[in-house]
Design an enzyme around this catalytic site. Structure first.
Site, PDB file in Angstrom:
ATOM      1  N   CYS A  75      39.745 -13.958  14.370  1.00  0.00           N
ATOM      2  CA  CYS A  75      38.603 -14.108  13.310  1.00  0.00           C
ATOM      3  C   CYS A  75      37.304 -14.096  14.418  1.00  0.00           C
ATOM      4  O   CYS A  75      36.608 -13.233  14.002  1.00  0.00           O
ATOM      5  CB  CYS A  75      38.685 -15.460  12.639  1.00  0.00           C
ATOM      6  SG  CYS A  75      38.539 -16.885  13.729  1.00  0.00           S
ATOM      7  N   HIS A  91      37.683 -10.400   6.976  1.00  0.00           N
ATOM      8  CA  HIS A  91      37.880 -11.462   8.161  1.00  0.00           C
ATOM      9  C   HIS A  91      39.266 -11.179   8.573  1.00  0.00           C
ATOM     10  O   HIS A  91      39.985 -10.376   8.035  1.00  0.00           O
ATOM     11  CB  HIS A  91      38.045 -12.647   7.582  1.00  0.00           C
ATOM     12  CG  HIS A  91      39.098 -13.191   6.462  1.00  0.00           C
ATOM     13  ND1 HIS A  91      39.522 -14.384   6.521  1.00  0.00           N
ATOM     14  CD2 HIS A  91      39.698 -12.317   5.652  1.00  0.00           C
ATOM     15  CE1 HIS A  91      40.479 -14.371   5.505  1.00  0.00           C
ATOM     16  NE2 HIS A  91      40.407 -13.233   5.041  1.00  0.00           N
ATOM     17  N   HIS A 143      37.434 -21.107  11.625  1.00  0.00           N
ATOM     18  CA  HIS A 143      37.798 -19.839  11.139  1.00  0.00           C
ATOM     19  C   HIS A 143      36.282 -19.577  10.774  1.00  0.00           C
ATOM     20  O   HIS A 143      35.460 -20.227  10.367  1.00  0.00           O
ATOM     21  CB  HIS A 143      38.892 -19.944  10.029  1.00  0.00           C
ATOM     22  CG  HIS A 143      39.068 -18.391   9.338  1.00  0.00           C
ATOM     23  ND1 HIS A 143      39.624 -17.517  10.160  1.00  0.00           N
ATOM     24  CD2 HIS A 143      38.593 -17.754   8.256  1.00  0.00           C
ATOM     25  CE1 HIS A 143      39.672 -16.400   9.706  1.00  0.00           C
ATOM     26  NE2 HIS A 143      38.992 -16.544   8.245  1.00  0.00           N
TER      27      HIS A 143
END
Length: 347
Positions: A261, A321, A309
């Site tokens: 990420c 993402h 994240h």
């Protein structure tokens, strides 16, 4: 008098002439015996009822739960790698600094060694005898002064060596400590890397078990990406992120073959010259916050209380993402998750 009525027969037990009956078992005992016999039969004939396979939804729930525990570990691992790289640069800088100092120490030690050798061989005694047995009293006084200066110079040389050695030791000590820390950290990272890879493989195996090779992901790009173009560097960043859709999740990677990420964010903003750390929490700390209403393509959306994240907003409520192991880079609705905050890197 005996009764010989023809219709009356002597009493005879109903069980007479039969083998004795086995004692009757209690109901609970009979049940236990039945279960035991049935179990033996199932084992012997392979008729053990199969356990129901977990449903796709149950496997997805298990993957999500496992990933929510693993992703913070991965991001912390990324942060540790960044710290390790910084410490290695510090170690290199310290080594470069003390190398000339080591040369100075070596030269000074050589001079003192030569002085000690001459003194041991009686060189100073011979010089003193020569001074004391030649010349006038005034000459003797002058030569004694020269001898005193020579002695003081030798003392200064010795003291300079002592000072240099002390300086070298003081500066080398932190370097030795740092090198030891680096060695330990690298060993810990290697072990953690092995464990993370094993955990990710388990998740990938679960997903393949649920979906097969198709992955069950549906459309990775369910809407135009980016939805709008803000112009300038932000458009470059957003278009780059969208162009990575379909590439695999690879933890610790920042492209070009795969991403995690924070690695995807790092690579995208690197296209416009913005340097970011490879860690979601560190990225959050180095950029100003913006409000939900200010979101535009290229902005960051951070998730979870531990900032484990991050994804990139690409407009019209969509996010790009690198989500988790076994899932390629894809789009999702940005509000599908526990949002921590929003940010926009400084150009």
């Amino acid at each position: 008098m005996a009764d010989h009525a023809p219709w009356r027969r002597p009493y005879r037990s109903a069980t007479a002439g039969r083998p004795p009956a086995l004692p009757r078992l209690r109901r609970s005992t009979r049940t236990t015996v039945f279960v035991a016999v049935a179990s033996v039969a199932l084992v012997l004939f392979g008729a053990v009822p199969a356990q129901a396979e977990p449903t796709v939804a149950e496997i997805e729930a298990q993957i999500d739960k496992s990933w929510s525990q693993l992703e913070p570990v991965i991001e912390q691992h990324n942060a540790t790698r960044e710290q390790l790289a910084t410490k290695k640069k510090q170690a290199d800088a310290l080594t470069a600094k003390i190398t000339p100092l080591q040369l100075q120490v070596d030269l000074a030690m050589e001079r003192v060694g030569q002085f000690a050798t001459r003194a041991y061989k009686g060189g100073n005694t011979s010089a003193l005898n020569s001074i004391l047995t030649n010349g006038s009293p005034q000459t003797l006084a002058d030569q004694l002064e020269l001898l005193d200066q020579f002695a003081r110079r030798q003392a200064r040389d010795i003291q300079s060596v002592v000072d240099l050695k002390a300086q070298y030791t003081a500066e080398k000590g932190p370097l030795d400590t740092l090198v030891a820390q680096l060695t330990t950290t690298e060993a810990e990272l290697a072990a953690k890397t092995k464990q993370i890879n094993a955990d990710i493989k388990k998740l990938q195996d679960l997903r393949l078990k649920a979906y097969g090779s198709s992955g069950g992901l549906g459309s990775l790009r369910p809407a135009p990406c980016p939805a709008t173009y803000p112009g300038g560097p932000a458009s470059t960043v957003a278009k780059f992120a969208c162009s990575q859709i379909g590439k695999p999740y690879v933890w610790g990677a920042s492209g070009p073959g795969g991403y995690d990420c924070s690695g995807l964010m790092l690579a995208a903003w690197g296209k416009v010259g913005v340097r970011l750390p490879h860690n979601a929490a560190a990225q959050r700390r180095m950029m100003p916050s913006i409000s939900r209403s200010e979101l535009r393509p290229g902005d960051f959306v951070f998730y979870n209380s531990d900032l484990s994240h991050v994804g990139m907003y690409v407009g019209d409520g969509w996010l790009v993402h690198a989500s988790q192991a076994g899932v390629p880079v894809l789009m999702k609705r940005y509000d599908n998750g526990t949002i921590h905050s929003f940010g926009r890197p400084r150009l």
